[in-house]
Motif scaffolding. Structure first.
Motif, short mmCIF file in Angstrom:
data_model
loop_
_atom_site.label_atom_id
_atom_site.label_comp_id
_atom_site.label_asym_id
_atom_site.label_seq_id
_atom_site.Cartn_x
_atom_site.Cartn_y
_atom_site.Cartn_z
N LYS A 58 0.80 -1.23 0.00
CA LYS A 58 0.00 0.00 0.00
C LYS A 58 0.83 1.28 0.00
N SER A 59 2.14 1.14 -0.24
CA SER A 59 3.00 2.33 -0.30
C SER A 59 3.65 2.47 -1.67
N LEU A 60 3.28 1.62 -2.61
CA LEU A 60 3.94 1.64 -3.92
C LEU A 60 3.77 2.97 -4.65
N GLU A 61 4.86 3.40 -5.26
CA GLU A 61 4.86 4.56 -6.14
C GLU A 61 5.21 4.14 -7.57
N VAL A 62 6.00 3.05 -7.69
CA VAL A 62 6.42 2.54 -8.99
C VAL A 62 6.23 1.02 -8.98
N LEU A 63 5.51 0.52 -9.99
CA LEU A 63 5.31 -0.92 -10.16
C LEU A 63 5.57 -1.25 -11.62
N ASN A 64 6.65 -2.00 -11.88
CA ASN A 64 7.01 -2.37 -13.25
C ASN A 64 7.02 -3.89 -13.37
N LEU A 65 6.07 -4.40 -14.11
CA LEU A 65 5.93 -5.85 -14.31
C LEU A 65 6.00 -6.23 -15.79
N LYS A 66 6.65 -5.41 -16.60
CA LYS A 66 6.76 -5.68 -18.04
C LYS A 66 7.59 -6.94 -18.29
N ASN A 67 7.14 -7.73 -19.22
CA ASN A 67 7.90 -8.90 -19.70
C ASN A 67 8.30 -9.87 -18.59
N CYS A 68 7.39 -10.11 -17.67
CA CYS A 68 7.57 -11.21 -16.73
C CYS A 68 6.31 -12.06 -16.79
N ALA A 69 6.26 -13.13 -16.05
CA ALA A 69 5.18 -14.11 -16.23
C ALA A 69 4.03 -13.94 -15.25
N VAL A 70 3.84 -12.74 -14.71
CA VAL A 70 2.71 -12.52 -13.81
C VAL A 70 1.42 -12.34 -14.60
N SER A 71 0.31 -12.55 -13.94
CA SER A 71 -0.98 -12.42 -14.61
C SER A 71 -2.04 -12.00 -13.60
N GLY A 72 -3.19 -11.62 -14.12
CA GLY A 72 -4.31 -11.25 -13.27
C GLY A 72 -4.59 -9.76 -13.29
N VAL A 73 -5.42 -9.33 -12.35
CA VAL A 73 -5.83 -7.93 -12.25
C VAL A 73 -5.06 -7.28 -11.10
N ILE A 74 -4.44 -6.13 -11.40
CA ILE A 74 -3.76 -5.37 -10.35
C ILE A 74 -4.80 -5.01 -9.30
N PRO A 75 -4.52 -5.27 -8.02
CA PRO A 75 -5.51 -4.95 -6.99
C PRO A 75 -5.86 -3.46 -6.98
N ASN A 76 -7.12 -3.15 -6.78
CA ASN A 76 -7.55 -1.76 -6.73
C ASN A 76 -6.82 -1.01 -5.62
N SER A 77 -6.49 -1.71 -4.52
CA SER A 77 -5.76 -1.07 -3.43
C SER A 77 -4.40 -0.57 -3.87
N VAL A 78 -3.84 -1.16 -4.92
CA VAL A 78 -2.55 -0.73 -5.47
C VAL A 78 -2.78 0.25 -6.61
N ALA A 79 -3.64 -0.09 -7.54
CA ALA A 79 -3.87 0.75 -8.72
C ALA A 79 -4.42 2.13 -8.37
N SER A 80 -5.06 2.25 -7.23
CA SER A 80 -5.65 3.54 -6.84
C SER A 80 -4.75 4.37 -5.94
N LEU A 81 -3.52 3.91 -5.70
CA LEU A 81 -2.61 4.70 -4.88
C LEU A 81 -2.30 6.02 -5.57
N PRO A 82 -2.33 7.12 -4.85
CA PRO A 82 -2.09 8.44 -5.47
C PRO A 82 -0.72 8.51 -6.15
#
Length: 109
Positions: A58-82
């Protein structure tokens, strides 16, 4: 750097982790416990798993997951961080509906 990220440890005080362009393996669930993390860069790694496991970050400012094998929907608790900057492969990951996150200042490439 090579190896499994499960060996990072159990400290929840990790604030930044940049493993991009390495041969690390493991699951994204390993990082969900780092509630103070402001930067998580896993681009071009062998990290896999469901990104919903990042809901505790819940403190993320930068999230980079390009070209890795993760999947799914980014949690709203993360995507909505200011002001958060999120970079993902939209073929394997999804953002929650924009109307739920845009009003809070999140930016997406």
């Amino acid at each position: 750097i090579t190896g499994n990220v499960i060996k990072i440890g159990s400290s929840t005080k990790l604030e930044a982790l940049v493993l991009s362009n390495t041969d690390v393996t493991g699951t994204v669930a390993t990082f969900g416990k780092f509630v103070m993390m402001h930067t998580l860069e896993l681009a071009n790694t062998h990290i896999d798993g469901d990104v919903s496991n990042l809901a505790g970050c819940k403190s993320l400012e930068v999230l980079n997951l390009k070209n890795c094998a993760v999947s799914g929907v980014i949690p709203n608790s993360v995507a909505s961080l200011p002001g958060i900057e999120i970079d993902i492969d939209q073929t394997t990951c999804e953002l929650p509906p924009r109307d739920e996150t845009a009003a809070l200042g999140a930016s997406f490439p």
